[in-house]
Design an enzyme around this catalytic site. Structure first.
Site, PDB file in Angstrom:
ATOM      1  NE  ARG A  94      24.730  74.593  79.959  1.00 19.28           N
ATOM      2  CZ  ARG A  94      23.544  75.055  80.333  1.00 19.28           C
ATOM      3  NH1 ARG A  94      23.179  74.968  81.590  1.00 19.28           N
ATOM      4  NH2 ARG A  94      22.709  75.567  79.459  1.00 19.28           N
ATOM      5  CB  CYS A 170      12.572  65.552  81.110  1.00 16.79           C
ATOM      6  SG  CYS A 170      13.012  67.084  80.296  1.00 16.79           S
ATOM      7  CG  ASP A 171      12.365  70.766  84.204  1.00 18.60           C
ATOM      8  OD1 ASP A 171      12.931  70.546  83.116  1.00 18.60           O
ATOM      9  OD2 ASP A 171      12.778  71.608  85.013  1.00 18.60           O
ATOM     10  CE1 TYR A 267      16.986  71.203  75.432  1.00 17.33           C
ATOM     11  CE2 TYR A 267      14.754  71.083  76.296  1.00 17.33           C
ATOM     12  CZ  TYR A 267      16.095  71.382  76.476  1.00 17.33           C
ATOM     13  OH  TYR A 267      16.541  71.860  77.677  1.00 17.33           O
TER      14      TYR A 267
END
Length: 444
Positions: A94, A170-171, A267
């Site tokens: 990551r 997705c949370d 996002y």
């Protein structure tokens, strides 16, 4: 039918696993469990989490059988649900997803842009492997997948395992809806009925009402216009909050301005204001470094301490309330509750003027036979244009993975709104490919 379920958590060594176990134990009245298993391919990492969780389960629900294993047959035999949250390459990769793009002045983020594409290329094989284990050893089980990057993973499972029993979720919208509910003066997001459309990490709420049918949009709109998704206590600084999340929720105010008739997913800031994200990110110390220094350290040291003292008394591990949607999801399937939930599903006309084969995020009615998407009708040109570009990125990544195609992965990067031009896309691709040699298929 046995009323209590057997569950395997795939990604047993994750820092999120203890919070999910605590959440499951807290919801046993709604969702009885007879067995919890952990599966991971990294024995030592998983064992630290498992030793602590064994103590916690023994104290809180001794009737539940507990197993932690690296053997797929032992893990996936006799299970009703696979809860999958794997991170192929862990935080070390990551960190590269985040830092390599930043060298080129491009957003470095784990699910958006080049970082998300790199992570997607690593995740596809890992998720498919888990699906295959499930189908081999427990063919009637359902996989609840919340492994990131959900959009690419969902497209890969649609293409490569079209008949598998997988629910992709997705949370992030759940966290935002919690904030909307507070802004609207409601006790819980479950007091709201929403309409929403988009792709994962790329969507918009179009209608929000309470259970009596009253329109909550005007009140929420007023709040977001002034504060984004920040809540009062965060604005006053009285609540100790993670700085990067405070920034993210505050930024929604600017994202909202692009279409004030809808409410945006947070996002979208990466796609609309990439230059701002790059400007306030430290290329030497990114989000992955923050997580490794804080949550990773805390969870593993606390797990080791619990295992050592052999009691959960005074533990600082916290229940992941946020993850309680996983129980709603499993309950809906197990008990055929027909709950309304936001899921990632093949479009098939849910959005009438959009690609039929796109994996879209829309409200669905969920029961024992899986999700039934609710029609969202036609979407506006602005969102449609953005989504067509983004869904093409996701499809090209999956095609690149299937075909081992360098060309298609380059095209995917060029199409990402975050990448400024084709030359930068190629430089990024070459460096990401080099960094991911152990994880990606060979490209030619």
């Amino acid at each position: 039918m046995n009323q209590s379920s057997s569950i395997v958590i795939a990604g047993g060594g994750s820092t999120f696993t203890p919070g999910i176990v605590l959440m499951l134990l807290d919801n046993l009245d709604r969702f009885p469990i007879r067995q919890i298993k952990f599966y991971d391919n990294l024995y030592e990492r998983q064992q630290q989490v498992a030793d602590a969780c064994e103590v916690i389960i023994r104290e809180k629900a001794p009737e539940i059988q507990f197993v932690a294993t690296t053997d797929p047959e032992e893990a996936f035999t006799d299970v009703d649900f696979v809860m999958a949250h794997i991170r192929v390459g862990l935080y070390a990769m990551r960190e590269k997803d985040e830092k390599i793009p930043l060298k080129y002045g491009v957003v470095g983020q784990e699910t958006c842009g080049p970082g998300g594409i790199a992570y997607g290329m690593r995740s596809i094989g890992g998720v498919l492997e888990i699906v295959d284990y499930m189908e081999k050893y427990s063919p009637d089980a359902w996989m609840l997948n919340y492994s990131n990057p959900a959009a690419i993973v969902a497209e890969a499972t649609r293409r490569l395992r079209p008949n598998s029993k997988i629910i992709n979720i997705c949370d992030m919208p759940i966290g935002i809806e919690d904030r909307m509910a507070k802004a609207a003066g409601l006790a819980s997001r479950k007091d709201m009925e929403i309409r929403y459309f988009g792709l994962n990490h790329f969507g918009w709420w179009t209608d929000i009402r309470d259970k009596q049918g009253n329109d909550l949009m005007p009140k929420i709109r007023e709040h977001v216009k002034q504060h984004g998704y920040l809540l009062e206590e965060e604005m006053e600084g009285s609540q100790h909050s993670d700085e990067s999340w405070v920034q993210t929720f505050g930024k929604a105010k600017e994202v909202f301005e692009l279409d004030p008739t809808t409410m945006p997913n947070t996002y979208l800031k990466y796609y609309f204001f990439p230059q701002d994200e790059v400007a306030h990110t430290n290329p030497e110390y990114t989000r992955a470094n923050q997580v490794m220094a804080s949550r990773e350290k805390h969870v593993f040291s606390e797990c080791n301490r619990i295992a050592h003292v052999n009691t959960s008394d005074g533990m600082t591990l916290e229940i992941d309330e946020h993850a309680s949607y996983i129980v709603d999801l499993a309950r809906a399937i197990k008990f055929n509750t027909h709950e309304r939930m936001l899921l990632i599903v093949p479009n098939n006309g849910a959005i009438s003027n959009f690609d039929e084969t796109a994996m879209v995020e829309v409200p669905c009615i969920l029961g024992a036979n899986g999700p039934e998407p609710l029609t969202q009708g036609k979407i506006p040109q602005f969102q449609k244009g953005l989504m067509e570009q983004q869904v093409s990125v996701e499809k090209l990544v999956v095609e690149a993975w299937i075909e081992g195609s360098y060309q298609k992965l380059w095209q995917a990067l060029i199409l990402s709104r975050i990448v400024p031009d084709a030359r930068t896309a190629k430089q990024l691709l070459d460096e990401l490919y080099e960094a991911n040699k152990d994880f990606w298929p060979e490209l030619n």
